[in-house]
Write a protein that holds these residues in place. Structure first.
Motif, PDB file in Angstrom:
ATOM      1  N   GLU A  35     -33.163 -35.972 -25.632  1.00 33.85           N
ATOM      2  CA  GLU A  35     -31.946 -34.939 -26.104  1.00 33.85           C
ATOM      3  C   GLU A  35     -32.105 -33.186 -25.516  1.00 33.85           C
ATOM      4  OE1 GLU A  35     -33.564 -37.947 -26.989  1.00 33.85           O
ATOM      5  OE2 GLU A  35     -32.737 -39.015 -28.138  1.00 33.85           O
ATOM      6  N   LYS A  53     -28.649 -39.458 -22.857  1.00 33.27           N
ATOM      7  CA  LYS A  53     -29.551 -40.209 -23.989  1.00 33.27           C
ATOM      8  C   LYS A  53     -29.156 -41.670 -23.316  1.00 33.27           C
ATOM      9  CE  LYS A  53     -33.747 -41.889 -26.529  1.00 33.27           C
ATOM     10  NZ  LYS A  53     -33.482 -43.695 -26.038  1.00 33.27           N
ATOM     11  N   PRO A  70     -26.213 -34.989 -26.130  1.00 32.30           N
ATOM     12  CA  PRO A  70     -27.630 -35.336 -25.873  1.00 32.30           C
ATOM     13  C   PRO A  70     -27.333 -37.269 -26.086  1.00 32.30           C
ATOM     14  CG  PRO A  70     -27.618 -33.278 -27.638  1.00 32.30           C
ATOM     15  CD  PRO A  70     -26.274 -33.520 -26.488  1.00 32.30           C
ATOM     16  N   ALA A 124     -31.088 -31.575 -22.224  1.00 36.68           N
ATOM     17  CA  ALA A 124     -29.361 -32.403 -22.693  1.00 36.68           C
ATOM     18  C   ALA A 124     -28.631 -31.067 -23.176  1.00 36.68           C
ATOM     19  CB  ALA A 124     -28.663 -33.332 -23.335  1.00 36.68           C
TER      20      ALA A 124
END
Ligand SMILES: Cc1cc2nc3c(=O)[nH]c(=O)nc-3n(C[C@H](O)[C@H](O)[C@H](O)COP(=O)(O)OP(=O)(O)OC[C@H]3O[C@@H](n4cnc5c(N)ncnc54)[C@H](O)[C@@H]3O)c2cc1C
Length: 419
Positions: free
Chosen positions: A300, A314, A310, A303
């Motif tokens: 996350e 994921k 995120p 990202a």
């Protein structure tokens, strides 16, 4: 160019060979026939079988020959981008310095070999239909070099010549960068055709990589290690291709993504420490510091740094990790090793870039240059990226450095005995 080395010096230096010593201990089953099949089929069956046979049979002897000249190779075997199989070798020294340094050492220890830098070949000299030398222009003076036995053309490809590459693929405008050094211009190849009637083959086959630096187009800053351990995601954080595919397949898929822009994602399996280096001798720590790669302790966090949702990234990585377990995925990927589950995680931006010209001067297995009727042109030999016919429509990653070693050695031997 002001120094020797060409594209070889700046290469990532993966060298493909079926290796009786290094592959078995790693549990890799391989054979000359499989290397032949990958090379032939990976080029859409357009490569010349006799050249491919000479190539695959002599790739490993090429390593032994380089070792006998003092060049070191690591024991590690990996799969370089587009190699299709784990048979890529890494030299001990970074980039192409192992190859070029070895040759420079040899030259310095053996009298009678003159190297001229800053000297451009402008013409071939023919006498009674036989190629006997070259005319060249230096910074201060013109040079005429006469050959005792044979002339070997080893001037590389033309990936850096925008005008020439556009003649064969109009899409390759100057807006598309290149990984090549500026001396990859191709005029000696054209000279061989015009002056000595050499046949040119496959010029339309120009390879792009999905792996260019967004600013320079070069391969520097590329954070991937082995093909097995990384994925590509687009600006939305989604995978879009089997990352173990052929280079043309992956680059075409990248062109379909927003801004033809992607992120390579790896984890601590590729960089166990921040001092870990990529194939271009750069540490991951340095790349992150310079903003050329991004690091996150969690997926996350990574990202957020690359401005991807995120939750999407994921989900992409979770799905990939399931694919690693099952050894199969929705894109048909076949090469898997570790899951992407070991922090920290890294991302590096990449764009399409012109990389290799598969076409060029037609040669036979003895590297004799052929005319349009398939007859050897007296006195003329060629080896390396300036030649065409080995790779067909697509060169496998790691096959070029093996090619220049195998055919460069043959060319030298054949030219020397061509009295
Ligand atoms: C960034 C990069 C990474 C790569 N990584 C890999 C890899 O990991 N594995 C792999 O297998 N392949 C790789 N390749 C491809 C491979 O490096 C090349 O195909 C190979 O090095 C070509 O070798 P060559 O000897 O034919 O030409 P080069 O090494 O390019 O040498 C040609 C020389 O001829 C000179 N020359 C050209 N025209 C003239 C002229 N008119 N007069 C005088 N001199 C002239 C050039 O200046 C140059 O010095 C990579 C290529 C690049 C650009």
């Amino acid at each position: 160019m002001p120094r020797v080395g060409g594209n070889t010096l700046i290469a990532g230096s993966a060298y493909n060979a079926v290796d009786p010593k290094r592959q078995k201990p790693l549990g890799i089953e391989d054979s000359i026939d499989l290397h032949y099949k990958h090379t032939f089929e990976g080029g859409d069956k357009l490569g010349k079988p006799a050249l491919i046979k000479t190539f695959v049979e002599n790739s490993y002897p090429g390593i032994e020959w380089l070792e006998s000249l003092g060049m070191g190779f690591k024991d590690e075997i990996f799969t370089v981008l587009g190699a299709l199989y784990p048979r890529s070798h890494k030299p001990e020294k970074p980039l192409g310095t192992g190859f070029i340094g070895t040759y420079e050492d040899y030259i310095s220890k053996n009298k009678g070999i003159t190297v001229l830098t800053d000297t451009k070949v402008e013409d071939l000299i023919l006498e009674n239909g036989r190629v006997v030398g070259v005319k060249a222009t230096g910074r201060k003076e013109n040079v005429i070099a006469k050959a005792k036995n044979g002339v070997v053309i080893a001037t590389g490809g033309f990936g850096a010549n925008v005008e020439l590459r556009q003649q064969y693929n109009s899409k390759l405008t100057k807006a598309i960068p290149t990984t090549n050094h500026p001396g990859a211009t191709g005029e000696v190849m054209l000279m061989a055709a015009e002056k000595a009637a050499a046949n040119l083959v496959g010029l339309q086959y120009i390879q792009l990589l999905p792996m260019g630096d967004p600013v320079s187009g070069s391969l520097s800053g590329n954070i991937e290690g082995s093909v097995e351990d990384r994925i590509f995601v687009n600006k939305s954080g989604k995978r879009f291709v089997a990352e173990d595919e052929r280079r043309d397949v992956m680059t075409n898929a990248l062109f379909e993504q927003k801004d033809a822009y992607m992120w390579t994602i790896v984890d601590a399996h590729t960089y166990p420490t921040e001092q870990g280096k990529n194939n271009f001798n750069e540490t991951i720590e340095d790349l992150v510091k310079k903003g050329r790669a991004f690091k996150g302790e969690t997926v996350e966090e990574l990202a957020a740094k690359i401005k991807v949702d995120p939750a999407v990234l994921k989900d992409t990585i979770d799905k990939f990790n399931v694919a690693v377990e099952n050894k199969t995925d929705e894109f048909g990927r076949k090469l898997f090793a570790n899951k992407l589950d070991k922090a920290p995680f890294y991302a590096g931006p990449r764009v399409p870039t012109v990389h290799h010209t598969m076409g060029g001067i037609e040669i036979n297995e003895k590297t004799q240059v052929l005319d349009k009727a398939g007859n050897p042109i007296p006195g003329l030999f060629a080896a390396g990226e300036v030649t065409g016919g080995l790779h067909g429509s697509n060169r496998l990653g790691g096959n070029a450095l093996a090619e220049i070693t195998v055919f460069g050695k043959i060319a030298g031997e054949e030219a020397a005995k061509n009295k």
